[in-house]
Design a protein around this motif. Sequence first.
Motif, PDB file in Angstrom:
ATOM      1  N   TRP A   1      27.920 -26.062 -99.261  1.00 43.09           N
ATOM      2  CA  TRP A   1      28.343 -27.014 -98.470  1.00 43.09           C
ATOM      3  C   TRP A   1      27.170 -28.028 -97.944  1.00 43.09           C
ATOM      4  O   TRP A   1      27.389 -29.071 -97.755  1.00 43.09           O
ATOM      5  N   LEU A   2      25.992 -27.153 -97.390  1.00 46.50           N
ATOM      6  CA  LEU A   2      25.042 -27.839 -96.980  1.00 46.50           C
ATOM      7  C   LEU A   2      24.499 -28.882 -98.050  1.00 46.50           C
ATOM      8  O   LEU A   2      23.965 -30.020 -97.470  1.00 46.50           O
ATOM      9  N   VAL A   3      24.169 -28.316 -99.154  1.00 40.08           N
ATOM     10  CA  VAL A   3      23.830 -29.421-100.182  1.00 40.08           C
ATOM     11  C   VAL A   3      24.649 -30.483-100.449  1.00 40.08           C
ATOM     12  O   VAL A   3      24.229 -31.665-100.510  1.00 40.08           O
ATOM     13  N   GLU A   4      25.804 -30.338-100.406  1.00 38.95           N
ATOM     14  CA  GLU A   4      26.974 -31.463-100.499  1.00 38.95           C
ATOM     15  C   GLU A   4      26.843 -32.486 -99.019  1.00 38.95           C
ATOM     16  O   GLU A   4      27.185 -33.507 -99.016  1.00 38.95           O
ATOM     17  N   HIS A   5      26.312 -31.671 -98.065  1.00 38.78           N
ATOM     18  CA  HIS A   5      26.459 -32.580 -96.762  1.00 38.78           C
ATOM     19  C   HIS A   5      24.714 -32.486 -96.260  1.00 38.78           C
ATOM     20  O   HIS A   5      24.663 -31.917 -95.159  1.00 38.78           O
ATOM     21  N   PRO A   6      23.880 -33.281 -96.731  1.00 36.32           N
ATOM     22  CA  PRO A   6      22.485 -32.872 -96.417  1.00 36.32           C
ATOM     23  C   PRO A   6      22.411 -33.403 -95.172  1.00 36.32           C
ATOM     24  O   PRO A   6      21.117 -33.098 -94.058  1.00 36.32           O
ATOM     25  N   ASP A   7      22.906 -34.331 -94.398  1.00 35.48           N
ATOM     26  CA  ASP A   7      22.985 -34.682 -93.061  1.00 35.48           C
ATOM     27  C   ASP A   7      22.568 -33.482 -91.893  1.00 35.48           C
ATOM     28  O   ASP A   7      22.129 -33.735 -91.027  1.00 35.48           O
ATOM     29  N   TYR A   8      23.222 -32.449 -92.361  1.00 37.15           N
ATOM     30  CA  TYR A   8      23.306 -31.302 -91.502  1.00 37.15           C
ATOM     31  C   TYR A   8      22.223 -30.239 -91.754  1.00 37.15           C
ATOM     32  O   TYR A   8      21.872 -29.148 -91.159  1.00 37.15           O
ATOM     33  N   LEU A   9      21.437 -30.438 -92.867  1.00 42.25           N
ATOM     34  CA  LEU A   9      20.301 -29.508 -93.291  1.00 42.25           C
ATOM     35  C   LEU A   9      19.146 -29.343 -92.109  1.00 42.25           C
ATOM     36  O   LEU A   9      18.483 -28.314 -91.960  1.00 42.25           O
ATOM     37  N   LEU A  10      19.083 -30.326 -91.525  1.00 41.72           N
ATOM     38  CA  LEU A  10      17.758 -30.299 -90.293  1.00 41.72           C
ATOM     39  C   LEU A  10      18.658 -29.830 -88.994  1.00 41.72           C
ATOM     40  O   LEU A  10      17.626 -29.391 -88.024  1.00 41.72           O
ATOM     41  N   ASN A  11      19.795 -29.732 -88.780  1.00 45.10           N
ATOM     42  CA  ASN A  11      20.254 -29.258 -87.601  1.00 45.10           C
ATOM     43  C   ASN A  11      20.125 -27.709 -87.596  1.00 45.10           C
ATOM     44  O   ASN A  11      19.994 -27.184 -88.686  1.00 45.10           O
ATOM     45  N   GLN A  12      20.096 -27.107 -86.265  1.00 50.98           N
ATOM     46  CA  GLN A  12      19.880 -25.716 -86.311  1.00 50.98           C
ATOM     47  C   GLN A  12      21.307 -25.301 -86.717  1.00 50.98           C
ATOM     48  O   GLN A  12      22.344 -25.477 -86.363  1.00 50.98           O
ATOM     49  N   LEU A  13      21.001 -24.026 -87.231  1.00 48.86           N
ATOM     50  CA  LEU A  13      22.101 -23.288 -88.055  1.00 48.86           C
ATOM     51  C   LEU A  13      22.439 -21.894 -87.278  1.00 48.86           C
ATOM     52  O   LEU A  13      21.336 -21.203 -87.072  1.00 48.86           O
ATOM     53  N   PHE A  14      23.656 -21.808 -87.124  1.00 49.21           N
ATOM     54  CA  PHE A  14      23.813 -20.139 -86.624  1.00 49.21           C
ATOM     55  C   PHE A  14      25.199 -19.515 -87.416  1.00 49.21           C
ATOM     56  O   PHE A  14      25.768 -20.666 -87.886  1.00 49.21           O
ATOM     57  N   ILE A  15      25.045 -18.520 -87.744  1.00 51.85           N
ATOM     58  CA  ILE A  15      26.183 -17.826 -88.435  1.00 51.85           C
ATOM     59  C   ILE A  15      26.982 -17.056 -87.462  1.00 51.85           C
ATOM     60  O   ILE A  15      26.495 -16.351 -86.456  1.00 51.85           O
ATOM     61  N   GLY A  16      28.191 -17.363 -87.485  1.00 48.47           N
ATOM     62  CA  GLY A  16      29.205 -16.520 -86.592  1.00 48.47           C
ATOM     63  C   GLY A  16      30.408 -15.937 -87.295  1.00 48.47           C
ATOM     64  O   GLY A  16      30.730 -16.483 -88.271  1.00 48.47           O
ATOM     65  N   ALA A  17      30.784 -14.663 -86.769  1.00 47.95           N
ATOM     66  CA  ALA A  17      31.865 -14.111 -87.116  1.00 47.95           C
ATOM     67  C   ALA A  17      32.485 -13.044 -86.224  1.00 47.95           C
ATOM     68  O   ALA A  17      31.798 -12.765 -85.177  1.00 47.95           O
ATOM     69  N   ASP A  18      33.613 -12.531 -86.274  1.00 51.08           N
ATOM     70  CA  ASP A  18      33.947 -11.742 -85.421  1.00 51.08           C
ATOM     71  C   ASP A  18      34.569 -10.576 -86.207  1.00 51.08           C
ATOM     72  O   ASP A  18      34.982 -10.392 -87.265  1.00 51.08           O
ATOM     73  N   SER A  19      35.070  -9.355 -85.266  1.00 52.81           N
ATOM     74  CA  SER A  19      35.631  -8.068 -85.774  1.00 52.81           C
ATOM     75  C   SER A  19      35.204  -7.548 -87.083  1.00 52.81           C
ATOM     76  O   SER A  19      33.933  -7.572 -86.997  1.00 52.81           O
ATOM     77  N   TYR A  20      35.920  -7.360 -88.138  1.00 52.35           N
ATOM     78  CA  TYR A  20      35.507  -6.655 -89.171  1.00 52.35           C
ATOM     79  C   TYR A  20      34.432  -7.362 -90.120  1.00 52.35           C
ATOM     80  O   TYR A  20      33.687  -6.607 -90.707  1.00 52.35           O
ATOM     81  N   SER A  21      34.539  -9.000 -89.782  1.00 50.63           N
ATOM     82  CA  SER A  21      33.361  -9.413 -90.469  1.00 50.63           C
ATOM     83  C   SER A  21      31.964  -9.300 -89.703  1.00 50.63           C
ATOM     84  O   SER A  21      30.966  -9.784 -90.141  1.00 50.63           O
TER      85      SER A  21
END
Length: 472
Positions: free
Chosen positions: A164-184
């Motif tokens: 997805w980030l390769v498809e949308h390279p405008d966001y590659l320089l933005n800080q990236l966070f991974i988020g999930a809840d519960s079983y994930s």
Amino acid sequence: MALGSGNYANRMCLHLLLLLLFSVNVAFSDTLVTSLPGFDGDLPFKLYTGYVNISVGNAEMFYYFIESEGNPIEDPVLLWYSGGPGCSAFNGLIYENGPLAFNLTDFAGGLPKTYYYPYSWTRTASILFVDAPAGTGFSYAGADAFPVTDTKTAEQVYEFLRKWLVEHPDYLLNQLFIGADSYSGISAPIVVKRIIDDNDAGIEPRLNLKGYILGCPRTDTDINENSKIIYSHRMGLVSDELYKAAKESCNGSYSSVTTSQAECYEDLKLIQHCTREINKNHILEPKCTWASPEPYGESVRRALEEDTDGLFLSSSNTSTDYFCHTFSYALSYLWANNQSVRSALNIREGTVQDWKRCNKSISFKSDVSSVIDYHKNLSTKGLQVLIFNGDHDLVIPNIGTQQWIKVLNLTIVNDWHQWLVDGQVAGYTIKYSSNGYRLTYATIKGAGHSPQEYKRRECFDMFDRFIHYYPL
């Protein structure tokens, strides 16, 4: 996207370079959704939907992407997926973190109406909601792609994110966070480690990972199961005498008990009897049952029976003191299975015939019982981490979360204290540190599982402060 950043020229160069490198192998497939059935007027935010094909199981991963309503050029990007396993990221979008909510007050059947919810995490970050693993929500794969496991889920999420980030390279320089809840909470740290490992190995493009965010995360099976007994006692659901007896007969370990441990087994049966009629998602709320399938229909009733332990009474109860939290879950089935909604979201026809909020029939096999070692490894990587729990959650009790955090042996830099929203106590928090690694743990007072569903405003303030490096 509006201009106005000194990084714009760099972004354009990166964008053009990545297009040249990857356009042969990656197909763009998202669509801007400007309006949705049941929502009055045009959407006041930018919503994109689409699919990304991944090699793990030859799956098509469906996503909702909402661009930050603040400054999308500078604001972080948060990848978010739900637990279950098998629960759609739609949970995050409409019940937890996103800018939409169902109008529960005026519902009288038919297509549910939605409205703009102002305290959305998208006010301060762009959020990429993905239905993961394949078989969840609108994501799908061939029959040979199953069963899915914890590690395969992590692989699917990681490959999806990178593509997805390769498809949308405008966001590659933005800080990236991974988020999930519960079983994930099991697979998310695996995703984070994979990103770091590939960054260290020089895999291009490099992902600008800054940290991760986990809500009421399942982390360690033994700790989680043991904490349910301790929590039940602390909250007065189990007597002192019964808790003491169980603690002695089970030697303080309540998971994986067999009938051969006769005394322990019997004590745990008594404890289960005490908590059997308690709503595990929120111990203060009623555990509801069906009074009538109307006006939802038999198919929705059957789906919700698979979805959750506690169901709801009919919508007539929404105006009384006996309102059931799970009432709103029924609306998601009516909304996501409506053909006009599917058309607006550009769902591929014939792929997912019967959408479920939580697909309990997904072919899933757990292959990871604990990710504490992953957290220990990540604690050496200089990440920013937020872990949070509702303090009325019996599914993933806050006691267990605090216990595994202590196992990481981090240094306390800001000890246990209350945090406030509008001058009121919203919960309690503690902050740890280790060689550039910063972990903030927070409870949300009065919240259940997942916390955002119960205290959406407070959780927004928590996220907003964390993501901009302000203390709670």
